[in-house]
Design an enzyme around this catalytic site. Structure first.
Site, PDB file in Angstrom:
ATOM      1  N   LYS A 251      61.274  40.016  50.995  1.00  0.00           N
ATOM      2  CA  LYS A 251      62.593  40.503  51.375  1.00  0.00           C
ATOM      3  C   LYS A 251      62.444  41.820  52.130  1.00  0.00           C
ATOM      4  O   LYS A 251      61.720  42.720  51.704  1.00  0.00           O
ATOM      5  CB  LYS A 251      63.443  40.708  50.116  1.00  0.00           C
ATOM      6  CG  LYS A 251      64.914  40.963  50.372  1.00  0.00           C
ATOM      7  CD  LYS A 251      65.669  40.968  49.051  1.00  0.00           C
ATOM      8  CE  LYS A 251      67.161  41.192  49.253  1.00  0.00           C
ATOM      9  NZ  LYS A 251      67.898  41.156  47.969  1.00  0.00           N
ATOM     10  N   GLU A 336      77.160  32.595  36.249  1.00  0.00           N
ATOM     11  CA  GLU A 336      78.369  33.179  35.689  1.00  0.00           C
ATOM     12  C   GLU A 336      78.893  32.393  34.488  1.00  0.00           C
ATOM     13  O   GLU A 336      79.403  32.965  33.531  1.00  0.00           O
ATOM     14  CB  GLU A 336      79.460  33.273  36.767  1.00  0.00           C
ATOM     15  CG  GLU A 336      79.168  34.265  37.867  1.00  0.00           C
ATOM     16  CD  GLU A 336      78.287  33.714  38.967  1.00  0.00           C
ATOM     17  OE1 GLU A 336      77.921  34.468  39.876  1.00  0.00           O
ATOM     18  OE2 GLU A 336      77.949  32.501  38.912  1.00  0.00           O
ATOM     19  N   ARG A 364      84.179  30.772  38.785  1.00  0.00           N
ATOM     20  CA  ARG A 364      83.193  29.806  38.318  1.00  0.00           C
ATOM     21  C   ARG A 364      83.174  29.705  36.790  1.00  0.00           C
ATOM     22  O   ARG A 364      82.783  28.688  36.240  1.00  0.00           O
ATOM     23  CB  ARG A 364      81.800  30.204  38.803  1.00  0.00           C
ATOM     24  CG  ARG A 364      81.589  30.005  40.289  1.00  0.00           C
ATOM     25  CD  ARG A 364      80.163  30.330  40.690  1.00  0.00           C
ATOM     26  NE  ARG A 364      79.819  29.645  41.920  1.00  0.00           N
ATOM     27  CZ  ARG A 364      78.579  29.547  42.396  1.00  0.00           C
ATOM     28  NH1 ARG A 364      77.583  30.084  41.719  1.00  0.00           N
ATOM     29  NH2 ARG A 364      78.343  28.911  43.523  1.00  0.00           N
TER      30      ARG A 364
END
Length: 601
Positions: A251, A336, A364
């Site tokens: 990243k 979640e 969610r």
């Protein structure tokens, strides 16, 4: 002319030499650093997928072959290679280029996906559709991060994908060991073992979970080596079955400020100095930073308070709590649903969990909040950051649905603080509740000055009280400031109004309903969708009580709103001082069919 300047579409990548491809990758990185530094956006994730995306577009023929990006914030390179270079000066600006895939922008964008862990399910459905329609020449490719694979939807999809060995589907696993922060959990450890294996042509010696599920596995390969990624993808395409191509990336690759940023590798940036990666201006305190301070103070006072995050430790403001109380913080990954039910278990065990989520992702976990928390009357507090209008991240990130949906949950208490002082006070009130779920919501924004109340009646605060008031303004959360400014403007028109802050917008406060019933006009001003908003619930309650009050809701339309700054969107929908004052005057005029004065009311 630069090499990048000659790329008008994916077909222009064909025929380029390995040397030219390396130059192109360098030019794309420089382009990303230059443009994103000026506009803000997702920098680290896109710097990490430059070679991977080039390889994918060289092997596959988009849009005939479908490339699905999960999560969509890693699709900037895809946008560049599909002819949108010239639009990057408008990235995430009103009317400009979206920060996520956008179907109105390009035929190469098939899904507008910015909620993680969903791309594999899209891919499963598309592969089934192509098989049923006889489109056997079309290939489906899902680019999925290792962080996204901590989400339950990925494993639900893999369960189905692996059960159909004759259905071709290619999963490019972009494994950088991170979501925002380092990826957590048992699967992260499994990928680490695979990353530590020798990279090359042969499969690794240790068995993989993917193979156990029925998928082929190729890798790991160096995700920054275009030739290696291409070779793996071509082999995967020849297999004509579900296959995972494991690409190891870094990243922020190629940009030292991102590579050295331990927090999140410059995952998301505002306007920064490209030479240092640091913000060009000093930021003001935000709602998130206020929560971060207060939850630490609460944690120091109460050993039973624990915190849960779904891979959002830093963005939701829990990093300080984690440093202070490392054994009382639980990062469950991008999950979640699991976060909320795990919190229910913590509550059953005698603790008070605080679950910090983005408002847009809380949807969610609605079922878990309803059936796993509320049904059991468990003391779980959800803190919803980025509530209401979020801004440049666009329709998938506007947190404008939670306040419409959550009030249907029996026993749930929902707060919308108007300022920093109220955020601190209401957070403490929330964690003191012992018989059901509580929710605190606030926006992604800098904070303003605290707004004092003249007095409190029941749960609501009176912010401006006028005995001659012709109407009542109910200001929800941070819209208290523009409502007070609107009241000043209305006074110049001879239309005095009372302004209150309901503080807790669910359940309905009987004292607030009594006050509302004493006025001829009640206008509720909310940073949420109109359907299901507080104003509608007040109107319904007043009508049921036989009151003749005219109650109206002034909120956002129940539509997916485009990206722009928070202030621009609020102003466009009249949720600023001028718009609110205008709405009151129009409502009064339409109600009384003529010029309205306080005396007439």
């Amino acid at each position: 002319m630069s090499l990048l300047g000659r790329i008008a579409g994916p077909s222009d990548l064909h025929g380029l030499s390995s040397t030219a491809l390396a130059v192109l990758a360098q030019e794309i990185r420089a382009f990303l650093i230059d443009k994103v530094s000026s506009t803000g956006g997702h920098l680290g994730p896109n710097l990490g997928v430059v070679e991977l995306t080039i390889a994918a577009h060289r092997v596959f023929d988009s849009p005939r072959d479908v490339l699905l990006f999960d999560t969509g914030h890693q699709a900037y390179v895809h946008k560049i290679l599909t002819g949108r270079c010239a639009e990057f000066d408008s990235l995430r600006q009103a009317g400009g280029l979206s920060g996520y895939p956008s179907r109105v922008e390009s035929v190469h964008d098939v899904i507008e996906n910015s909620h993680a862990s969903a791309a594999l399910s899209y891919a499963d459905g598309l592969a089934k559709a192509f098989a049923l329609r006889g489109d056997t020449h079309r290939r489906v490719v899902a680019i999925v991060g290792d962080g996204a694979l901590t989400g339950g939807m990925c494993w639900e999809a893999l369960n189905n994908i692996g059960a159909a060995p004759d259905r071709p589907l290619i999963i490019m696993l972009n494994d950088n060991g991170r979501s925002y922060s380092p990826t957590v959990g048992g699967f992260a450890r499994h990928l680490l073992k695979l990353r530590q294996s020798t990279m090359g042509e042969a499969q690794v010696a240790c068995p993989t979970l993917f193979e156990d599920l029925g998928l082929a596995y190729l890798g790991p390969v160096d995700g920054h080596d275009i030739a290696d990624v291409e070779n793996a993808l071509r082999r995967a395409a020849q297999l004509r079955r579900p296959v995972v191509v494991h690409c190891v990336t870094r990243k922020g690759n190629g940009y030292p400020p991102a590579e050295l940023d331990e927090t999140d590798c410059l995952h998301t940036v505002g306007v920064i100095d490209p030479s240092t990666g640091r913000p060009r201006s000093v930021g003001r305190p935000t709602w998130t930073s206020v929560f971060a301070q207060e939850i630490i103070a609460i944690g120091a006072e109460r050993a039973d308070v624990v915190c849960v995050t779904a891979a959002m430790l830093h963005p939701t403001g829990l990093s300080g709590f984690a440093t202070r109380f490392p054994h009382r913080i639980f990062d469950v990954g991008i999950a979640e649903q699991h976060a909320v039910t795990s919190a229910a278990g913590l509550a059953i065990g005698g603790l008070h969990p605080v679950v910090a989520l983005y408002a847009t992702f809380a949807s969610r976990a609605f079922d878990q909040l309803l059936m796993d928390v509320a049904l059991h009357q468990l003391p779980v507090t959800l803190v919803l950051d980025r509530a209401g209008v979020t801004g440049p991240d666009g329709p998938s990130h506007h947190g404008m649905w939670d306040a419409c949906v959550l009030p249907v949950v029996p026993g749930l208490r929902l707060a919308a603080p108007r300022d920093c002082a109220q955020l601190r006070e209401q957070l403490r009130e929330a964690v003191d509740v012992a018989d059901g779920p509580t929710v605190i919501r606030y926006p992604k924004a800098t904070t303003g000055p605290d707004i004092p109340a003249t007095r409190r009646i029941g749960q609501y605060d009176i912010l401006r009280d006028d005995p001659a008031a012709v109407g009542l303004l109910i200001a929800v959360g941070p819209l208290a400031a523009p409502c007070l400014a609107a009241a000043d403007e209305l006074a110049t028109h001879g239309v005095p109004v009372t302004v209150i802050d309901p503080r807790w917008i669910a359940p309905l406060d009987p004292a607030l309903l009594t006050l509302a019933g004493a006025h001829r006009l009640v206008l509720t001003v909310e940073d949420t969708a109109t359907t299901g908003a507080l104003g509608g619930r007040i109107a319904q309650a007043l009508a049921a009580a036989g009151a003749d009050t005219c109650a109206a809701t002034f909120a956002l339309p129940s539509q997916f709103l485009p990206h722009a700054s928070r202030d621009q969107i609020l102003r466009a929908h009249g949720l600023d001082a001028t718009g609110i004052a205008t709405a009151v005057l129009k409502r009064l005029t339409s109600t009384h069919r003529g010029k309205v004065t306080a005396k007439e009311m």
